[in-house]
Design an enzyme around this catalytic site. Sequence first.
Site, PDB file in Angstrom:
ATOM      1  N   TYR A   1     -57.140 -61.803  20.146  1.00 49.08           N
ATOM      2  CA  TYR A   1     -57.817 -63.002  19.641  1.00 49.08           C
ATOM      3  C   TYR A   1     -58.688 -62.707  18.413  1.00 49.08           C
ATOM      4  O   TYR A   1     -59.099 -63.621  17.709  1.00 49.08           O
ATOM      5  CB  TYR A   1     -58.687 -63.655  20.724  1.00 49.08           C
ATOM      6  CG  TYR A   1     -57.921 -64.140  21.939  1.00 49.08           C
ATOM      7  CD1 TYR A   1     -56.533 -64.207  21.937  1.00 49.08           C
ATOM      8  CD2 TYR A   1     -58.587 -64.521  23.095  1.00 49.08           C
ATOM      9  CE1 TYR A   1     -55.833 -64.642  23.050  1.00 49.08           C
ATOM     10  CE2 TYR A   1     -57.888 -64.960  24.218  1.00 49.08           C
ATOM     11  CZ  TYR A   1     -56.516 -65.005  24.184  1.00 49.08           C
ATOM     12  OH  TYR A   1     -55.828 -65.433  25.290  1.00 49.08           O
TER      13      TYR A   1
ATOM     14  N   ASP B   1     -58.205 -67.528  34.786  1.00 51.23           N
ATOM     15  CA  ASP B   1     -57.865 -68.921  35.104  1.00 51.23           C
ATOM     16  C   ASP B   1     -56.971 -68.994  36.343  1.00 51.23           C
ATOM     17  O   ASP B   1     -57.127 -69.875  37.187  1.00 51.23           O
ATOM     18  CB  ASP B   1     -57.144 -69.585  33.923  1.00 51.23           C
ATOM     19  CG  ASP B   1     -58.142 -70.231  32.970  1.00 51.23           C
ATOM     20  OD1 ASP B   1     -59.353 -70.058  33.188  1.00 51.23           O
ATOM     21  OD2 ASP B   1     -57.715 -70.896  32.011  1.00 51.23           O
TER      22      ASP B   1
ATOM     23  N   ASP C   1     -58.186 -63.615  30.003  1.00 52.22           N
ATOM     24  CA  ASP C   1     -58.208 -65.063  29.804  1.00 52.22           C
ATOM     25  C   ASP C   1     -57.244 -65.726  30.794  1.00 52.22           C
ATOM     26  O   ASP C   1     -57.585 -66.677  31.509  1.00 52.22           O
ATOM     27  CB  ASP C   1     -57.769 -65.333  28.348  1.00 52.22           C
ATOM     28  CG  ASP C   1     -57.927 -66.777  27.941  1.00 52.22           C
ATOM     29  OD1 ASP C   1     -58.529 -67.547  28.705  1.00 52.22           O
ATOM     30  OD2 ASP C   1     -57.436 -67.139  26.852  1.00 52.22           O
TER      31      ASP C   1
ATOM     32  N   ASP D   1     -48.269 -57.967  34.594  1.00 49.01           N
ATOM     33  CA  ASP D   1     -47.298 -58.867  35.234  1.00 49.01           C
ATOM     34  C   ASP D   1     -47.379 -58.738  36.754  1.00 49.01           C
ATOM     35  O   ASP D   1     -47.334 -59.729  37.488  1.00 49.01           O
ATOM     36  CB  ASP D   1     -45.868 -58.633  34.706  1.00 49.01           C
ATOM     37  CG  ASP D   1     -45.569 -57.172  34.434  1.00 49.01           C
ATOM     38  OD1 ASP D   1     -46.469 -56.330  34.597  1.00 49.01           O
ATOM     39  OD2 ASP D   1     -44.424 -56.852  34.076  1.00 49.01           O
TER      40      ASP D   1
ATOM     41  N   LYS E   1     -50.894 -53.103  30.133  1.00 46.42           N
ATOM     42  CA  LYS E   1     -49.430 -53.143  29.966  1.00 46.42           C
ATOM     43  C   LYS E   1     -49.049 -51.806  29.339  1.00 46.42           C
ATOM     44  O   LYS E   1     -48.464 -51.727  28.248  1.00 46.42           O
ATOM     45  CB  LYS E   1     -49.064 -54.353  29.077  1.00 46.42           C
ATOM     46  CG  LYS E   1     -47.595 -54.658  28.994  1.00 46.42           C
ATOM     47  CD  LYS E   1     -47.025 -55.268  30.253  1.00 46.42           C
ATOM     48  CE  LYS E   1     -45.530 -55.465  30.113  1.00 46.42           C
ATOM     49  NZ  LYS E   1     -44.861 -55.778  31.386  1.00 46.42           N
TER      50      LYS E   1
END
Length: 362
Positions: free
Chosen positions: A146, A255, A251, A227, A195
């Site tokens: 980001y 959620d 992020d 994942d 990852k």
Amino acid sequence: MELKITCIPGDGIGPEIVSEAKKVLDAVAKKYGHTMNYTDILMGGASIDAYGVPLTDEAIQTARDADAVLMGSIGGNTTTSPWYKLPPNLRPEAGLLALRKALNLFANLRPAVLYEELAEACPLKEEISSAGFDMLIMRELTGGLYFGERKTIEENGVMKAIDTLTYDENEIRRIAIKGFDIAMKRRKKVTSVDKANVLDSSRLWRKVVEEVAKDYPEVTLEHMLVDNCAMQLVKDPAQFDVILTENMFGDILSDEASMVTGSIGMLASASLNDTKFGLYEPSHGSAPDIAGKDIANPIATVLSAAMMLRYSFDLDREADAIEAAVKKVLQDGYRTVDIMSEGCTQVGCRQMGDLLAERIGL
Ligand code: NAD
């Protein structure tokens, strides 16, 4: 102890829920002999209306001068409010981004707890939800994809967009230290999510996290690919204590974890810098649809205040007292409308604050 707290009531339901959180903090102060020293500042729409900007330099300075900031929520109805006709840098959210930047808040903490009494709201199968869960997602907030370099170019008549994911070892180390420090206050387990099978940034992440782990022999560290973590959150959420991860993964996973609890009005959050300073706020927004009706659930803000006592002031006993009061109120069958279920007693925002304050230290 004297606690210097800057409060940002904000917009929508913000002033209502912050006022109830103060009520509970005052009950804590009375019971345990502390002094709460509050100063309010305006941010978001309230500041736009008063000063034409979503955050003034004076407000930033007041926040800096405090030991911690307790916030409600900012923003209005993004379709109808005149605040959203302003240029992006003058809209309510710009105030929050500016405050986070000014205070160097790089660590975001989002607990996701399934209360036994609210298990019905959990969308998972009963055989999974019956185990309960109590995890905390520690997300890096100022680096990664980001904040990396980005551009859109045209190459041989084809449009191409480039985003870059960059972390240096110092950025990783400081968030890892926060993660392990907080695990020491909890069940002493860190799941570092990356990852590393694909990304260089994740391989560096893993290496630095392992180095930091050596300073915390009591904490169990495990690594998990992002994942797999997304699957484990719905398959076996009880396995997690602290999930430590970079900005974008955090992020998405935070959620997902909050949705699994099923109760938006119950979810606290905190953003910390490398001192004890923090900004504490509910995970939900300003709920303009229910503002001023005395029906908002103040519990997420009250639990954010508990996090403030625990992480900025090291007042663990007092934070425990607030969390116990929340459990007790739920056990006693009181619910705001968003978490109401059959056989319970529906109460408004103010009454919920009273009930919580009464139960401090019972
Ligand atoms: P929201 O979280 O405000 O509301 C979503 C739904 O949940 C609404 O139906 C609302 O009534 C309900 N809800 C939220 N909190 C509740 C509570 N405590 N008790 C009972 N019900 C509750 O999300 P939104 O509607 O998408 O956003 C509204 C505004 O909030 C927007 O301007 C958005 O930008 C802003 N926002 C601010 C923050 C922040 O200040 N950090 C975070 C998210 C959204």
